[in-house]
Design an enzyme around this catalytic site. Structure first.
Site, mmCIF file in Angstrom:
data_model
loop_
_atom_site.group_PDB
_atom_site.id
_atom_site.type_symbol
_atom_site.label_atom_id
_atom_site.label_comp_id
_atom_site.label_asym_id
_atom_site.label_seq_id
_atom_site.Cartn_x
_atom_site.Cartn_y
_atom_site.Cartn_z
ATOM 1 N N ALA A 156 9.465 -8.292 -0.365
ATOM 2 C CA ALA A 156 9.002 -6.936 -0.040
ATOM 3 C C ALA A 156 7.576 -6.762 -0.517
ATOM 4 O O ALA A 156 7.133 -7.424 -1.460
ATOM 5 C CB ALA A 156 9.911 -5.890 -0.677
ATOM 6 N N ASP A 157 6.873 -5.866 0.136
ATOM 7 C CA ASP A 157 5.506 -5.570 -0.290
ATOM 8 C C ASP A 157 5.171 -4.123 0.054
ATOM 9 O O ASP A 157 5.589 -3.612 1.100
ATOM 10 C CB ASP A 157 4.497 -6.507 0.381
ATOM 11 C CG ASP A 157 3.192 -6.548 -0.390
ATOM 12 O OD1 ASP A 157 3.125 -7.308 -1.380
ATOM 13 O OD2 ASP A 157 2.261 -5.813 -0.028
ATOM 14 N N THR A 158 4.434 -3.485 -0.842
ATOM 15 C CA THR A 158 4.011 -2.103 -0.650
ATOM 16 C C THR A 158 2.494 -2.036 -0.678
ATOM 17 O O THR A 158 1.864 -2.624 -1.564
ATOM 18 C CB THR A 158 4.582 -1.198 -1.756
ATOM 19 O OG1 THR A 158 6.008 -1.281 -1.736
ATOM 20 C CG2 THR A 158 4.154 0.254 -1.566
#
Length: 196
Positions: A72-74
Site C-alpha cells: 500500500a502507498d499513500t
C-alpha cells in the site's frame, strides 16, 4: 483457516488495521525508490508505488511465492504536485505551508497479490482533507513534535495534526493508510478465505 498475508509495509497504522481485521500477517517492508515519476498523475503514482512494493517482495522471495502479499502507498496531492514523505524538516515545512488553509487530496492505493492465480489487483481511494489556516508558530510547533517524519504530506491525521483538520471528505482509514472497506472487498473479490 485464514491464510497469512505478507504486509509489504513498515507502517504501524497498517499493522493495526490488519490486527483489527483479524488477519494473520508477516511484515516485510521493501526498499523501493519512492521518488515520484513526473509522468504519472497522483492516483497512478500511488498505485505504481503499491505495485512496486508487491513486486519487490516477489523478487526477494524468488521461488518461495507466498499465497498473499499486500502493498500500500499513500500520497498527498495539491496543485497537481505529489507530496510523499518529506526528506527533512525544511521539506516538511514546505509541504505544510502549501497545505495550510486549503483542501488537498489524499490518495491511498492497495495492491493485493494472489499467489494461487499469480495476479495483482490494485485499487485506490481518493479522499479530501481541509486544513485550517496555520500560523508560522503552529507550523513550527508541529515540526518540533517530529510527528511529520515518515508521513506523506508531512503529517499524521491520527496524531496531533488532527488539530489542524477542519473537514474530511471520503475514507478516514484510507487517509491513515489503509482503506478498510475497499481492502475487505478486495479480499473477498480475490477469494481470500476471510470468514473461515
Amino acid at each position: 483457516m485464514k491464510e497469512p498475508i505478507i504486509l509489504a509495509s513498515g507502517s504501524l497504522r497498517r499493522q493495526e488495521y490488519f490486527r483489527l481485521l483479524s488477519l494473520p500477517f508477516n511484515i516485510m517492508p521493501p526498499q523501493i525508490d519512492e521518488n515520484a515519476d513526473g509522468t504519472l498523475g497522483p492516483r497512478e503514482c500511488a498505485e505504481d508505488f503499491a505495485i512496486r512494493k508487491v513486486n519487490k517482495i516477489i523478487s526477494l522471495l524468488q521461488n518461495r511465492i507466498p499465497p498473499w502479499i499486500c502493498g500500500a502507498d499513500t500520497i498527498i496531492s495539491v496543485d497537481d504536485a505529489v507530496f510523499g514523505k518529506p526528506q527533512d524538516r525544511s521539506d516538511a515545512y514546505r509541504m505544510l505551508t502549501k497545505l495550510r488553509g486549503r483542501s488537498h487530496e489524499v490518495i491511498t492505493a492497495v495492491a493485493l497479490f494472489n499467489g494461487k492465480e499469480k495476479t495483482i489487483d490494485c485499487r485506490s481511494v481518493k479522499s479530501v482533507v481541509t486544513f485550517m489556516p496555520l500560523s508560522e508558530d503552529e507550523i513550527e510547533w508541529y515540526l518540533n513534535t517530529g510527528e511529520w517524519q515518515g508521513s506523506a504530506g508531512a503529517y499524521k491525521i491520527q496524531g496531533l495534526a488532527g488539530c489542524f483538520v477542519s473537514e474530511i471528505q471520503g475514507s478516514y482509514s484510507a487517509i491513515v493508510g489503509l482503506p478498510m472497506h475497499e481492502f475487505y472487498v478486495m479480499l473477498k473479490d480475490n477469494g481470500y478465505p476471510y470468514e473461515e
